[in-house]
Design a protein around this motif. Structure first.
Motif, PDB file in Angstrom:
ATOM      1  N   GLY A 207       0.847  -1.149   0.071  1.00  0.00           N
ATOM      2  CA  GLY A 207       0.059   0.000  -0.148  1.00  0.00           C
ATOM      3  C   GLY A 207       0.957   1.248   0.092  1.00  0.00           C
ATOM      4  N   ASN A 208       1.802   1.209   0.784  1.00  0.00           N
ATOM      5  CA  ASN A 208       2.637   2.475   0.786  1.00  0.00           C
ATOM      6  C   ASN A 208       3.482   2.665  -0.456  1.00  0.00           C
ATOM      7  OD1 ASN A 208       3.119   1.035   3.741  1.00  0.00           O
ATOM      8  ND2 ASN A 208       2.624   2.854   3.818  1.00  0.00           N
ATOM      9  N   ALA A 211       1.284   4.106  -2.676  1.00  0.00           N
ATOM     10  CA  ALA A 211       0.870   5.448  -2.424  1.00  0.00           C
ATOM     11  C   ALA A 211       2.053   6.434  -2.922  1.00  0.00           C
ATOM     12  CB  ALA A 211       0.818   5.814  -0.916  1.00  0.00           C
ATOM     13  N   MET A 212       3.155   5.756  -2.657  1.00  0.00           N
ATOM     14  CA  MET A 212       4.393   6.652  -3.150  1.00  0.00           C
ATOM     15  C   MET A 212       4.444   6.834  -4.651  1.00  0.00           C
ATOM     16  SD  MET A 212       7.375   6.399  -0.714  1.00  0.00           S
ATOM     17  CE  MET A 212       7.416   4.726  -0.067  1.00  0.00           C
ATOM     18  N   THR A 215       1.859   9.609  -5.587  1.00  0.00           N
ATOM     19  CA  THR A 215       2.365  10.768  -5.192  1.00  0.00           C
ATOM     20  C   THR A 215       3.494  11.412  -6.125  1.00  0.00           C
ATOM     21  OG1 THR A 215       2.318  10.286  -2.640  1.00  0.00           O
ATOM     22  CG2 THR A 215       3.601  12.024  -3.214  1.00  0.00           C
ATOM     23  N   SER A 239      -7.716   1.914   0.909  1.00  0.00           N
ATOM     24  CA  SER A 239      -8.125   2.789   1.950  1.00  0.00           C
ATOM     25  C   SER A 239      -7.065   3.737   2.480  1.00  0.00           C
ATOM     26  CB  SER A 239      -8.509   1.818   3.202  1.00  0.00           C
ATOM     27  OG  SER A 239      -9.590   0.814   2.859  1.00  0.00           O
ATOM     28  N   PRO A 243      -6.639   9.449   3.422  1.00  0.00           N
ATOM     29  CA  PRO A 243      -5.381  10.025   3.944  1.00  0.00           C
ATOM     30  C   PRO A 243      -4.266  10.477   3.352  1.00  0.00           C
ATOM     31  CG  PRO A 243      -6.081   8.012   5.255  1.00  0.00           C
ATOM     32  CD  PRO A 243      -6.837   7.963   3.894  1.00  0.00           C
ATOM     33  N   LEU A 244      -3.868   9.934   2.209  1.00  0.00           N
ATOM     34  CA  LEU A 244      -2.923  10.412   1.099  1.00  0.00           C
ATOM     35  C   LEU A 244      -3.200  11.719   0.753  1.00  0.00           C
ATOM     36  CD1 LEU A 244      -0.067  10.040   0.148  1.00  0.00           C
ATOM     37  CD2 LEU A 244      -1.045   8.965  -1.912  1.00  0.00           C
ATOM     38  N   TRP A 246      -5.446  13.914   1.759  1.00  0.00           N
ATOM     39  CA  TRP A 246      -5.462  14.836   2.964  1.00  0.00           C
ATOM     40  C   TRP A 246      -4.053  15.411   3.163  1.00  0.00           C
ATOM     41  CZ3 TRP A 246      -7.879  11.015   6.792  1.00  0.00           C
ATOM     42  CH2 TRP A 246      -9.125  10.781   6.313  1.00  0.00           C
ATOM     43  N   SER A 247      -3.167  14.596   3.156  1.00  0.00           N
ATOM     44  CA  SER A 247      -1.671  14.990   3.372  1.00  0.00           C
ATOM     45  C   SER A 247      -1.166  15.747   2.286  1.00  0.00           C
ATOM     46  CB  SER A 247      -0.729  13.782   3.801  1.00  0.00           C
ATOM     47  OG  SER A 247      -0.839  13.020   2.762  1.00  0.00           O
ATOM     48  N   LEU A 248      -1.516  15.295   0.961  1.00  0.00           N
ATOM     49  CA  LEU A 248      -1.150  15.806  -0.158  1.00  0.00           C
ATOM     50  C   LEU A 248      -1.465  17.282  -0.321  1.00  0.00           C
ATOM     51  CD1 LEU A 248      -1.315  13.026  -3.023  1.00  0.00           C
ATOM     52  CD2 LEU A 248       0.709  14.740  -2.512  1.00  0.00           C
ATOM     53  N   GLU A 250      -2.702  19.106   2.027  1.00  0.00           N
ATOM     54  CA  GLU A 250      -2.160  20.182   3.321  1.00  0.00           C
ATOM     55  C   GLU A 250      -0.855  20.529   2.948  1.00  0.00           C
ATOM     56  OE1 GLU A 250      -4.504  19.975   6.186  1.00  0.00           O
ATOM     57  OE2 GLU A 250      -3.306  21.708   6.847  1.00  0.00           O
ATOM     58  N   ALA A 251      -0.097  19.676   2.473  1.00  0.00           N
ATOM     59  CA  ALA A 251       1.535  20.005   2.303  1.00  0.00           C
ATOM     60  C   ALA A 251       1.608  20.742   0.927  1.00  0.00           C
ATOM     61  CB  ALA A 251       2.185  18.708   2.168  1.00  0.00           C
TER      62      ALA A 251
ATOM     63  N   LEU B 204       8.589  18.176  -1.516  1.00  0.00           N
ATOM     64  CA  LEU B 204       7.129  18.031  -1.067  1.00  0.00           C
ATOM     65  C   LEU B 204       7.096  16.416  -0.986  1.00  0.00           C
ATOM     66  CD1 LEU B 204       4.089  18.210  -0.750  1.00  0.00           C
ATOM     67  CD2 LEU B 204       3.847  18.685  -3.031  1.00  0.00           C
ATOM     68  N   TYR B 207       9.099  15.423   1.945  1.00  0.00           N
ATOM     69  CA  TYR B 207       8.278  15.547   3.299  1.00  0.00           C
ATOM     70  C   TYR B 207       7.214  14.450   3.677  1.00  0.00           C
ATOM     71  CZ  TYR B 207       5.000  18.833   6.119  1.00  0.00           C
ATOM     72  OH  TYR B 207       4.118  19.122   6.814  1.00  0.00           O
ATOM     73  N   LEU B 208       6.640  14.245   2.488  1.00  0.00           N
ATOM     74  CA  LEU B 208       5.210  13.048   2.766  1.00  0.00           C
ATOM     75  C   LEU B 208       5.994  11.795   2.951  1.00  0.00           C
ATOM     76  CD1 LEU B 208       2.979  14.647   0.000  1.00  0.00           C
ATOM     77  CD2 LEU B 208       2.590  14.843   2.551  1.00  0.00           C
ATOM     78  N   GLN B 212       5.084   7.364   5.221  1.00  0.00           N
ATOM     79  CA  GLN B 212       5.356   6.056   4.682  1.00  0.00           C
ATOM     80  C   GLN B 212       6.314   5.415   5.376  1.00  0.00           C
ATOM     81  OE1 GLN B 212       2.892   5.406   2.550  1.00  0.00           O
ATOM     82  NE2 GLN B 212       2.442   7.319   2.094  1.00  0.00           N
ATOM     83  N   SER B 243      -2.546   9.815  10.389  1.00  0.00           N
ATOM     84  CA  SER B 243      -3.964   9.702   9.963  1.00  0.00           C
ATOM     85  C   SER B 243      -3.592   8.532   8.867  1.00  0.00           C
ATOM     86  CB  SER B 243      -4.378  10.781   9.225  1.00  0.00           C
ATOM     87  OG  SER B 243      -3.687  11.207   8.418  1.00  0.00           O
ATOM     88  N   PRO B 247      -5.733   2.143   7.692  1.00  0.00           N
ATOM     89  CA  PRO B 247      -5.604   1.236   6.588  1.00  0.00           C
ATOM     90  C   PRO B 247      -4.595   0.384   6.590  1.00  0.00           C
ATOM     91  CG  PRO B 247      -6.191   3.679   5.891  1.00  0.00           C
ATOM     92  CD  PRO B 247      -5.907   3.785   7.374  1.00  0.00           C
ATOM     93  N   ARG B 251      -4.748  -3.799   6.717  1.00  0.00           N
ATOM     94  CA  ARG B 251      -3.804  -4.619   5.867  1.00  0.00           C
ATOM     95  C   ARG B 251      -3.003  -5.434   6.573  1.00  0.00           C
ATOM     96  NH1 ARG B 251      -1.978  -3.776  -0.277  1.00  0.00           N
ATOM     97  NH2 ARG B 251      -1.042  -5.781  -0.177  1.00  0.00           N
ATOM     98  N   HIS B 286      -2.828  15.722   9.345  1.00  0.00           N
ATOM     99  CA  HIS B 286      -3.344  15.508   7.852  1.00  0.00           C
ATOM    100  C   HIS B 286      -4.562  14.864   7.880  1.00  0.00           C
ATOM    101  CE1 HIS B 286       1.140  15.645   6.203  1.00  0.00           C
ATOM    102  NE2 HIS B 286       0.518  16.754   6.225  1.00  0.00           N
ATOM    103  N   LEU B 287      -5.818  15.898   7.926  1.00  0.00           N
ATOM    104  CA  LEU B 287      -6.784  15.298   8.054  1.00  0.00           C
ATOM    105  C   LEU B 287      -8.040  15.996   7.161  1.00  0.00           C
ATOM    106  CD1 LEU B 287      -6.790  16.064  12.069  1.00  0.00           C
ATOM    107  CD2 LEU B 287      -7.102  13.527  11.046  1.00  0.00           C
TER     108      LEU B 287
END
Lengths: 346, 354, 153
Positions: A207-208, A211-212, A215, A239, A243-244, A246-248, A250-251, B204, B207-208, B212, B243, B247, B251, B286-287
């Motif tokens: 999943g990570n 996500a990357m 991103t 899922s 959250p990703l 929201w963080s994208l 916000e950042a 960016l 930072y994110l 992970q 946050s 998930p 998993r 991050h919400l």
């Protein structure tokens, strides 16, 4: 009828060899390939990675079309199944001309042994992804054949997938009207997180990794450059996406001057350009939390059912997703896939 | 910034679990290096990276102004019960394991001499070597009896294996034996690619990536049975967000059911270890912006069982932290602002320092 | 229904037979000198349970340390690996804490965990699925499966 967006065929070495021209056939016979696929590093400690009952008498799981029909297409009334040939992940990482020959042989073998014989099946164009010029050539060779519904890439690439190196592949896909699918695998690497010790960890990282990838594609401004591109995230779960986002967002509010190529909110990019396959669907103790998590993505119409046959963590089409609202489930099991890949919804 | 104006009876303030300090230059640390290392620094014309190896670009809106001396904290801690200082200067180092250990020791000595001394509301973090477990254990032994240190500080990324690996067991055990929390803090060794595929081109993404990678460390600690071997161990994930948790646990729990025999020392569902042994700090938060979604997200996240307040000063991560606290009820807020930290760090008392 | 599966002499320890009994497919297993019969259907996602590996109970005192029980008394579904006690059909998750805690955490509403199964595997967490088991007897040198009765007798 059900739409299955992730089925794994296997082409046996003999079928590959007979389709490899000189000098590649000899090279393959003598030296095989170099790329280190994930199972070589993390043995699949559950049944070797596949359902034990999916081994045909001669061959490997996924190599026998009759068994695939019996255990999947006929068993579950699959009207439309997308083959994801994972051999393309490692073939695509070889040096350019070798990779091109291997991918061409793989794509042709899939066509002859599966697509020609079974009208319910579709496949991906497997490409030499580290050699974009050759990749574009293969896309252009097969784009007109409607049975190829997308371009397949692994999540494990040698550079971040949004790197300008890969741009020609995305442009060619979009020009052909085809999505690009990222499936977990390719060359195994853990440069940021540190190498896990166990398959459990490696698999939990999927999943990570996905996500990357997402991103990176967004932050590279890829969708500003190739606005027609659609991306399918296969087998990475779903899922984590809200959250990703929201963080994208916000950042990005704080750091947007660092990514001038990205000209709109990252979540907008996400919602307009990405799709998910379901397997392995998350199963929280409280199913209402899964419903909430999916609803938070705002992308429930971009989720497509997948079984992952013949892998061990296969999701049964008749049982998986039972806890989802009926209208979502109906769309996920059939309509969404057709919207993405074409064909008739029935 | 001393305590004469605040006698410390019945304090009601929060506990800040991540407050940054950093030497302005290596010259500040000079008294804490021996002659060999001073000479090494001079020969290399070594200086501290202004961006801490890319972690905090000075001009980035998220970085803020560096806190180089206690004056910068004036009034910052007035209303707090306690504040835990983190100095991540040792994260930005070369591959020389001996220099890394020497730098960590110098930073620790600088912190206790110039920050902790005479400031009863401040607590410190023991920076340790990431490359030499024996040196890390030695540093924990050297400083572990100093009650003003409450945790061992490690970078969340930058090593070739994860912290659950058997190689790190002695370090985690040494911390647990002394009732020290282990803090895995955002960022890590310069020159490591944050993603599986390679270096990113943007701050960016980098930072994110902390979020992970923090997840990979959480999985590692549990899968490797760290909490079975050290049932007293507590781990804080600092500045890595939070946050993302539900998930991941869905998993992780699901996959464990299929392959538990690979890790048979994991004797419960992975998620059960998390709430008992691991916490995350509240920023970056991050919400979702939508109220209903926020309530639903927090239901899954369980902030009262998972979070500890941190300002992360001087870093700035937007409004999420404020929005988080506003969304909590009274009991949750108490837990997040101080209750959880009181139970997660040694030596803290409800009434505050004497 | 009662069905003769095989002569005892032809059915060695560690072997299994899968037989049709009426509408059912049933797997009969010999573990040491005991016989078990279990429905060839995994309650999780309907996988062919009896094609899976038999496994011993396993426990671990800590990272890197593992010890196995002598006999393979568990059957793992060949799909997702859900493990079932051959004697009772009770499914189990990984190892767990002492029974009282394990029960409370895992039991789904309305599901009664077999006390017999819990005693046999005190440090396993009972799972939510129970496979159907049947009586197996040896009569006149034949192994007989009887689907009229459950397997816990």
């Amino acid at each position: 009828m059900i739409f299955d967006a992730d089925i794994h065929p296997t082409i046996l070495s003999s079928d590959l060899l007979s389709r490899l021209p000189s000098p590649w056939r000899r090279r393959f016979e003598l030296f095989s390939t170099r790329a280190v696929a994930p199972p070589m590093v993390y043995p699949r400690v559950r049944n070797g990675g596949t359902r034990l009952d999916s081994w045909p008498p001669d061959g490997l799981p996924g190599s026998d079309l009759d068994l695939l029909r019996e255990q999947l297409l006929d068993e579950y009334d699959i009207g439309f199944g997308v083959l994801i040939p994972m051999q393309g992940h490692t073939f695509g990482a070889e040096e350019p001309e070798y990779a091109a020959a291997l991918c061409r042989a793989l794509n042709d073998a899939i066509a002859e042994l599966f697509l020609d014989k079974e009208p319910r099946l579709r496949s991906c164009v497997c490409v030499p992804h580290e050699a974009p010029r050759q990749a574009v050539a293969e896309i252009e060779r097969l784009a007109a054949d409607e049975r190829y519904v997308q371009i397949l890439l692994p999540t494990g690439t040698s550079s971040p997938p949004g790197d300008s190196k890969y741009l020609p592949i995305y442009e060619a896909a979009a020009a052909a009207g085809l999505p690009v699918a990222f499936h977990l695998g390719g060359v195994e690497g853990h440069r940021g997180d540190g190498w896990p010790s166990f398959y459990l960890e490696q698999h939990a990282w999927y999943g990570n990794s996905t996500a990357m990838v997402a991103t990176n594609l967004i932050c590279a401004g890829l969708f500003e450059r190739v606005p027609g591109l659609q991306v399918v995230l296969v087998e990475g779960g779903i899922s984590w996406a809200a959250p990703l986002m929201w963080s994208l967002d916000e950042a990005w509010t704080l750091l947007r001057e660092d990514v001038p190529a990205l000209r709109r909110a990252p979540s907008a990019c996400f919602r307009e350009h990405f799709w998910f396959t379901t397997q392995p669907i998350e199963e929280p103790a409280d199913p209402a939390q899964l419903v909430a998590a999916l609803e938070h993505t705002g992308m429930t119409d971009r989720i497509v059912f997948s079984s992952d046959y013949p892998h061990w963590d296969f999701d049964s089409p008749s049982i998986a997703l039972r806890d989802l609202p009926k209208d979502w489930r109906t769309a996920i099991m059939s309509h969404n896939g057709h919207r993405l890949y074409g064909g008739e919804s029935r | 910034m001393n305590d004469k104006d605040n006698p410390g009876t019945e304090a009601t303030g929060g506990i800040d679990t991540d407050l940054h300090c950093a030497p302005a230059s290596l010259a500040d640390l000079e008294p804490y290096f021996d002659r060999y290392w001073r000479s090494y620094i001079e020969d290399a014309n070594l200086g501290l990276s202004p961006s801490a190896g890319g972690a905090y670009p000075p001009g980035a809106p998220t970085t803020g102004r560096a806190v180089n001396g206690p004056d910068a904290l004036r009034h910052r801690v007035d209303d707090l019960r306690y504040a835990v200082l983190t100095c991540v200067t040792p994260f930005d180092v070369s591959r020389n394991p001996y220099f890394e250990a020497a730098l960590a020791s110098a930073v620790n000595d600088w912190v206790r001499t110039e920050w902790l001394e005479g400031r009863s509301r401040l607590r410190g973090s023991i920076a340790v070597s990431t490359m030499d477990p024996a040196a890390a254990v030695a540093e924990i032994e050297r400083l572990g009896d100093d009650e003003r240190f409450v945790q061992v500080l490690l970078p969340v990324r930058g090593n070739d294996v994860r912290y659950g690996h058997v190689r790190y067991q002695p370090v985690l055990a040494a911390a647990a034996e002394r009732d020290l929390t282990v803090c895995l803090h955002a960022w890590g060794r310069v020159g490591t690619a944050p993603s599986p595929s390679g270096f990113t081109h943007s701050y960016l993404e980098d930072y994110l990536a902390n979020a992970q990678i923090a997840q990979s460390q959480l999985v590692s600690l549990i899968a490797e049975g760290v909490f079975e071997r050290c049932p007293e161990l507590r781990v804080c994930l600092a500045e890595c967000g939070f946050s993302w948790l539900p998930p991941l646990l869905w998993r992780f729990d699901k996959e464990w059911k299929g392959v538990w025999r690979e890790v048979p020392w994991v004797r419960q569902r992975p998620s059960e270890y998390v709430y008992r042994h691991i916490r995350a700090t509240t920023v970056p938060a991050h919400l979702p912006t939508d109220e209903r979604e926020l309530r639903e997200a927090l239901t899954a996240i369980r902030p009262a069982d998972w979070l500890m307040y941190a300002s992360d000063f001087p870093h700035r991560h937007g409004e999420g932290g404020t929005r988080l606290l506003s969304a909590l009820d009274e009991a949750e807020r108490r837990a997040v602002l101080s209750g959880n930290a009181l139970r997660f760090y040694r030596g803290l008392t409800a009434t505050g320092p004497r | 229904m009662r069905v003769a599966v095989a002569r005892v002499a032809d059915f060695q320890p560690g072997e299994r037979r899968i037989v049709r009994v009426g509408r059912r497919s049933i797997g009969v297993f010999r573990v040491g000198d005991k016989f078990y019969a279990i429905n060839n259907h995994c309650p999780h996602m309907s996988g062919p349970l009896c094609l899976g590996r038999t496994l011993p109970h396993l426990s671990s005192s800590g990272p890197g340390d593992v010890s196995l029980a002598e006999h393979d008394t568990l059957l793992a579904c060949p799909w997702h690996g859900w493990e079932y006690d051959l004697a009772t059909g009770q499914s189990f998750l990984g190892p767990g804490e002492k029974p009282a805690r394990g029960f409370e955490v895992s039991v789904q509403s309305g599901h009664t965990v077999s006390a017999d199964a819990a005693m046999r595997f005190p440090d396993r967490i009972p799972g939510p699925y129970v496979a159907e088991t049947f009586t197996v007897r040896v009569e006149d040198e034949y192994v007989i499966v009887d689907t009229r009765q459950g397997g816990t007798s």
